[in-house]
Design a protein around this motif. Structure first.
Motif, PDB file in Angstrom:
ATOM      1  N   VAL B 344      12.342   2.675  25.510  1.00 51.70           N
ATOM      2  CA  VAL B 344      12.214   4.115  25.252  1.00 51.70           C
ATOM      3  C   VAL B 344      12.538   4.524  23.821  1.00 51.70           C
ATOM      4  CG1 VAL B 344      12.514   4.808  27.637  1.00 51.70           C
ATOM      5  CG2 VAL B 344      14.532   4.474  26.200  1.00 51.70           C
ATOM      6  N   GLY B 345      13.104   3.661  23.046  1.00 54.34           N
ATOM      7  CA  GLY B 345      13.373   4.031  21.664  1.00 54.34           C
ATOM      8  C   GLY B 345      13.813   2.829  20.877  1.00 54.34           C
ATOM      9  N   TRP B 346      13.513   2.829  19.596  1.00 56.90           N
ATOM     10  CA  TRP B 346      13.948   1.696  18.765  1.00 56.90           C
ATOM     11  C   TRP B 346      13.857   2.092  17.292  1.00 56.90           C
ATOM     12  CZ3 TRP B 346       9.084   1.998  20.947  1.00 56.90           C
ATOM     13  CH2 TRP B 346       7.990   1.841  20.096  1.00 56.90           C
ATOM     14  N   THR B 347      14.405   1.246  16.458  1.00 63.31           N
ATOM     15  CA  THR B 347      14.206   1.380  15.020  1.00 63.31           C
ATOM     16  C   THR B 347      13.579   0.092  14.532  1.00 63.31           C
ATOM     17  OG1 THR B 347      16.356   0.428  14.472  1.00 63.31           O
ATOM     18  CG2 THR B 347      16.269   2.832  14.787  1.00 63.31           C
ATOM     19  N   GLN B 348      12.845   0.178  13.431  1.00 59.58           N
ATOM     20  CA  GLN B 348      12.212  -1.035  12.898  1.00 59.58           C
ATOM     21  C   GLN B 348      11.766  -0.825  11.456  1.00 59.58           C
ATOM     22  OE1 GLN B 348       8.254  -0.899  15.396  1.00 59.58           O
ATOM     23  NE2 GLN B 348       7.822  -1.864  13.418  1.00 59.58           N
ATOM     24  N   PRO B 349      11.641  -1.914  10.711  1.00 60.43           N
ATOM     25  CA  PRO B 349      11.041  -1.816   9.386  1.00 60.43           C
ATOM     26  C   PRO B 349       9.520  -1.759   9.496  1.00 60.43           C
ATOM     27  CG  PRO B 349      12.276  -3.898   9.674  1.00 60.43           C
ATOM     28  CD  PRO B 349      12.076  -3.289  11.014  1.00 60.43           C
ATOM     29  N   LEU B 350       8.872  -1.165   8.510  1.00 60.13           N
ATOM     30  CA  LEU B 350       7.409  -1.140   8.397  1.00 60.13           C
ATOM     31  C   LEU B 350       7.059  -1.326   6.918  1.00 60.13           C
ATOM     32  CD1 LEU B 350       6.529   1.997  10.615  1.00 60.13           C
ATOM     33  CD2 LEU B 350       5.935  -0.373  11.164  1.00 60.13           C
ATOM     34  N   LEU B 351       5.869  -1.889   6.663  1.00 60.72           N
ATOM     35  CA  LEU B 351       5.357  -1.947   5.294  1.00 60.72           C
ATOM     36  C   LEU B 351       4.483  -0.724   5.058  1.00 60.72           C
ATOM     37  CD1 LEU B 351       6.443  -4.747   4.702  1.00 60.72           C
ATOM     38  CD2 LEU B 351       4.140  -5.481   4.126  1.00 60.72           C
ATOM     39  N   GLU B 352       4.682  -0.054   3.928  1.00 65.70           N
ATOM     40  CA  GLU B 352       3.912   1.169   3.656  1.00 65.70           C
ATOM     41  C   GLU B 352       3.174   1.037   2.328  1.00 65.70           C
ATOM     42  OE1 GLU B 352       6.254   4.700   2.961  1.00 65.70           O
ATOM     43  OE2 GLU B 352       4.577   5.994   3.559  1.00 65.70           O
ATOM     44  N   PRO B 353       1.843   0.887   2.380  1.00 67.83           N
ATOM     45  CA  PRO B 353       1.086   0.818   1.122  1.00 67.83           C
ATOM     46  C   PRO B 353       1.239   2.135   0.357  1.00 67.83           C
ATOM     47  CG  PRO B 353      -0.270   0.182   2.995  1.00 67.83           C
ATOM     48  CD  PRO B 353       0.976   0.783   3.553  1.00 67.83           C
ATOM     49  N   VAL B 354       1.156   2.062  -0.968  1.00 69.83           N
ATOM     50  CA  VAL B 354       1.391   3.272  -1.757  1.00 69.83           C
ATOM     51  C   VAL B 354       0.159   4.161  -1.841  1.00 69.83           C
ATOM     52  CG1 VAL B 354       3.216   2.193  -3.120  1.00 69.83           C
ATOM     53  CG2 VAL B 354       0.844   2.085  -3.923  1.00 69.83           C
ATOM     54  N   ALA B 355      -1.009   3.633  -1.481  1.00 64.77           N
ATOM     55  CA  ALA B 355      -2.219   4.459  -1.639  1.00 64.77           C
ATOM     56  C   ALA B 355      -3.301   3.986  -0.677  1.00 64.77           C
ATOM     57  CB  ALA B 355      -2.721   4.375  -3.083  1.00 64.77           C
ATOM     58  N   LEU B 356      -4.362   4.775  -0.581  1.00 58.69           N
ATOM     59  CA  LEU B 356      -5.505   4.456   0.271  1.00 58.69           C
ATOM     60  C   LEU B 356      -6.180   3.174  -0.226  1.00 58.69           C
ATOM     61  CD1 LEU B 356      -7.300   5.756   2.587  1.00 58.69           C
ATOM     62  CD2 LEU B 356      -8.706   6.685   0.740  1.00 58.69           C
ATOM     63  N   GLY B 357      -6.458   2.249   0.673  1.00 58.74           N
ATOM     64  CA  GLY B 357      -7.162   1.028   0.312  1.00 58.74           C
ATOM     65  C   GLY B 357      -8.678   1.208   0.381  1.00 58.74           C
ATOM     66  N   LEU B 358      -9.386   0.202  -0.104  1.00 58.85           N
ATOM     67  CA  LEU B 358     -10.847   0.233  -0.079  1.00 58.85           C
ATOM     68  C   LEU B 358     -11.341  -1.149   0.353  1.00 58.85           C
ATOM     69  CD1 LEU B 358     -13.608   1.581  -0.903  1.00 58.85           C
ATOM     70  CD2 LEU B 358     -13.263   0.549  -3.149  1.00 58.85           C
ATOM     71  N   ALA B 359     -12.251  -1.163   1.316  1.00 53.24           N
ATOM     72  CA  ALA B 359     -12.889  -2.426   1.722  1.00 53.24           C
ATOM     73  C   ALA B 359     -14.370  -2.131   1.889  1.00 53.24           C
ATOM     74  CB  ALA B 359     -12.302  -2.951   3.025  1.00 53.24           C
ATOM     75  N   ALA B 360     -15.200  -2.837   1.135  1.00 54.65           N
ATOM     76  CA  ALA B 360     -16.634  -2.516   1.140  1.00 54.65           C
ATOM     77  C   ALA B 360     -17.493  -3.761   1.112  1.00 54.65           C
ATOM     78  CB  ALA B 360     -16.966  -1.642  -0.068  1.00 54.65           C
ATOM     79  N   PHE B 361     -18.546  -3.743   1.904  1.00 55.09           N
ATOM     80  CA  PHE B 361     -19.601  -4.737   1.782  1.00 55.09           C
ATOM     81  C   PHE B 361     -20.754  -4.123   1.009  1.00 55.09           C
ATOM     82  CE2 PHE B 361     -18.648  -7.482   5.759  1.00 55.09           C
ATOM     83  CZ  PHE B 361     -18.253  -8.560   4.974  1.00 55.09           C
ATOM     84  N   LEU B 362     -21.215  -4.796  -0.045  1.00 52.10           N
ATOM     85  CA  LEU B 362     -22.534  -4.492  -0.586  1.00 52.10           C
ATOM     86  C   LEU B 362     -23.540  -5.177   0.327  1.00 52.10           C
ATOM     87  CD1 LEU B 362     -22.138  -4.863  -4.467  1.00 52.10           C
ATOM     88  CD2 LEU B 362     -22.345  -2.758  -3.114  1.00 52.10           C
TER      89      LEU B 362
END
Lengths: 500, 500
Positions: B344-362
């Motif tokens: 019902v509840g917990w604490t945990q670490p998370l990784l937080e990217p600093v900005a929006l990423g981009l992934a694209a196929f040409l």
């Protein structure tokens, strides 16, 4: 996406047709040969050409029965002396201060280090647990094992080299056209160029038959892979006396003989894309892969490099590092003097198993289709937990002190098989550049159905040779011992189809 | 081997016919259903059933347009609060003495450690060299990402879960039926059983559609793989309010929306074995694999775990561990309170990217066949050097300070593409159980032929979506970002075929 028109306009308004890209010379070359850029994903002719080579027992270059005379002549042509020496007489190798690791002064080639392996059957130690330490060879670079192919008289032939390696019991065996560590071809040897290497370093994409990274012995190497390649050429190939062209049918014949085709050649040959001529298999490919995924997920193998000096259970002598109970293998040193190698003489460490190994596939026909019993086996040096190994792979002597119940599954079924059940047997050597007198008896044995049910124990399953061949397109499925046995199975099949 | 007779005698002289093994119940079960044990290696009907599901836009359970209302209702039904907290307020986590690694007191779940990566383009430092240190998540266990499938009204439906994860910007997204770490299903949570897990822990081999170990983010995880599975069932499945059955056509529609289908679901869906309906590809499968083998052989990536406390270039604050220049990501901590989770509840670490990423196929059509430009990309956390990544995969903000020549290849071609060239775009979240607000813009962009030649630079090549789908049968070919894009390409194709 399927509605896109065949023409597009670039930012300057020029119209390109679908064969555009006028600036790309490779594209133009292709265009001049054919207007279509798209080809089939599979080369259907190749399987026919391979089948023809396997069915051809008479080569254009040398008759199979003359190969031995040629090998003997090559053996006489070159002076090659291998002598055991104490570690203190190693030239450019030393035990590193602190770790005790055995290293080359250049930092290249390979090192002998320690390995600590912990294997759980379940996560977090909730399954059976094994733990051990051992010496291991570390060589974090990808070598090339390349066989050059060429049509002679309309039949694919493969260029095999009569190559000496210090660890081979008979020194010289049939090897790939090229077997080169990166140290070799980046000139760490400071010797002559490795011949023919350019066909493999920069292969013509239109002529690659096999090109895959395959693992080496996970019990002796730490995460070692080599690039297994077969590349075809239409060029004239300058033929030195150390090379000869053989068909797959001829090589199949030679694979029935002891200590003749070396490990690297067997590994590359296991990847030849023969056509599957059977109607199917007991398990579909999806089922086989799912079973394998389950085995890899279930097992938890953690291997950690440790200093060689700290390895428990092994003793360090003047001439060898060996197991306290005399089991498994020794680390030894040799001095080599040779005439036809990249350098004229050197010293090096080698791993020397204490006894003859055994690698065997049990085989059963199911609805008339031969299947082999593969084992998802954990080895400390694998990149990823388990690979598919022979039904039995061990040094029987290491288990002689154990009660029957503690011996490897199916070991007795293989050792006790009557001669009538033995479909294939030969003794082959492992890589003579790293292993000294490392010989194993390779067997294909008809299973007694009573002893090898179609519902085998966990970590075992039935697969067809064709399924295993399909897996050799990718790395880390078949271990090197099962690749040798697959090459042997291909050889048995070629022989039975009359490639004699 | 093909001459073996259909009968064999065991050691007691009993004769078994080829359907022998009377002692094996599974075999008998199979026999009673059909006399043939051998099946085709490929299930030909499956591709038809998948195509039908993709072409079915109207599901038997919920209309696509009602999925959002259902998700909103599930969001309201469960109390779920996520709050950033200082590291000092983490409950069962601590910075380990000595290493400074962030660990759970049980030793389970995951740890945040340091990673030191050295990449050479050639062996022995004779090519370009990159070297860096970073925090990394280590979780050396295989989790299960499983989607249950079932025919409803003759059409395959997939059971999707409305699942909350603390790192998701909108908390709740469509997830696989089951996503369970081994910690989960071995009860480390000490909470309720993970529902439905048995379909995946002990899958029925006859009903497995997908089962493969696939890698996770190599920039954030150290050698993490999960078992991606789709298993069909004919059983009644007790339907809780958190689950809904959707066709592939419906999921395709939802994949066009932002933050709706979670990363794990996208990864599993990328492995769906759609049939290849195209005549071929620019490069045959053998050529594509050979190119990939060459890339893996050429690159030399060595990653070594180091203590988190020793990572250079990162600073350790009260609420975050972050890069000195504010780039890449932070390590943060959250407190979670929820009603419908295993606990019902917990604490945990998370990784937080600093900005929006981009992934694209040409993407380019070649002879009318769509091809995407894939990149053999090295990431420090990959098990083996490189995997196939999108044409562009980066956080554009990390490169804003660099001159154009130092920006990733094709980045500008993607960012500057006019709207008319954009075939697909959506913003998706990465795994919300480990990553906080980790969002990336996923794009499929028609290439300007002038900017994306058929002879691309080293480490890039053209492949068809069908070729990429074939590679998803095996692990460590496509990285998780290219798997998301492959799922999006499948969705675009389904939509254009009228799955609406």
């Amino acid at each position: 996406m399927t509605q896109q028109s065949d023409t597009t306009a670039d930012s300057a308004g020029r119209v390109h047709d679908r064969f555009g890209d006028a600036g790309a010379p490779a594209v133009l070359r292709r265009l001049s040969a054919s207007p279509a850029l798209v080809r089939r994903r599979e080369d259907r002719d190749l399987a026919d050409r391979i089948a023809l080579s396997a069915a051809t027992g008479r080569g254009a270059h040398l008759r199979t029965e003359d190969v031995h005379a040629w090998l003997a002549e090559r053996r006489r042509a070159d002076v090659f002396h291998v002598e055991r020496i104490p570690f203190a007489e190693l030239d450019e190798w030393r035990f590193e201060r602190g770790t005790g690791n055995l290293v080359h002064h250049s930092g290249r080639f390979f090192t002998v280090e320690g390995l600590h392996v912990v294997e759980h059957d379940g996560p977090y130690g909730d399954g059976p647990r094994r733990e051990w330490q051992q010496p291991v060879i570390r060589q974090p670079e990808v070598g090339i094992l390349g066989i050059l192919a060429k049509e002679l008289g309309g039949v694919l032939h493969f260029l095999m080299q009569a190559k000496m390696e210090p660890g081979n019991p008979n020194l010289l065996q049939l090897s790939p056209t090229v077997q080169a560590t990166r140290s070799n071809y980046t000139k760490a040897h400071r010797g002559a160029d490795v011949k023919l290497i350019d066909h493999f370093v920069r292969p013509d994409p239109d002529r690659v038959i096999v090109d895959v990274l395959q693992s080496e012995q996970g019990s002796w190497f730490f995460r070692k892979s080599n690039r297994n390649m077969i590349v075809e050429t239409a060029d004239e190939v300058p033929a030195s006396d150390d090379f000869c062209w053989l068909t797959l049918g001829q090589i199949a014949e030679l694979l029935h003989e002891d200590d003749t085709v070396n490990m690297n050649a067997r590994s590359v040959l296991s990847c030849v894309p023969y056509r599957d001529t059977t109607p199917g298999a007991l398990h579909s490919d999806a089922q086989l892969l799912s079973w394998f995924t389950g085995e890899r997920s279930r097992r938890d193998v953690r291997a950690r490099r440790i200093p060689l000096a700290s390895v428990r259970g092994w003793k360090h002598g003047v001439e060898a590092i060996e197991h306290e109970d005399g089991r498994y293998f020794k680390v030894a040193a040799v001095s080599v003097r040779a005439g036809n190698r990249e350098v004229v003489g050197w010293t090096q460490p080698l791993l020397e198993p204490v006894a003859l190994g055994l690698a065997a596939f049990l085989v059963r026909e199911i609805d008339g289709v031969p299947h082999v019993l593969v084992h998802a086996r954990a080895e400390g040096g694998f990149l990823d937990t388990v690979e598919l190994a022979p039904t039995v792979q061990c040094t029987p002597g290491n288990y002689a002190h154990l009660p029957a119940a503690d011996r490897p599954p199916f070991l007795d079924a293989v050792l006790d098989a009557p001669p009538s059940r033995i479909r294939y047997q030969a003794v082959h050597s492992e890589e003579g550049g790293r292993f000294l007198n490392a010989r194993s008896r390779y067997l294909v044995v008809d299973a007694d159905p009573a002893a090898a049910s179609l519902d085998p124990p966990p970590a075992y399953t039935w697969a067809t040779p064709a399924q295993l061949r399909a897996l050799t397109r990718h790395g880390h499925y078949l271990n090197v011992e099962s690749r040798t046995l697959l090459a042997c199975l291909n050889a048995v099949a070629a022989r039975s189809r009359g490639g004699k």
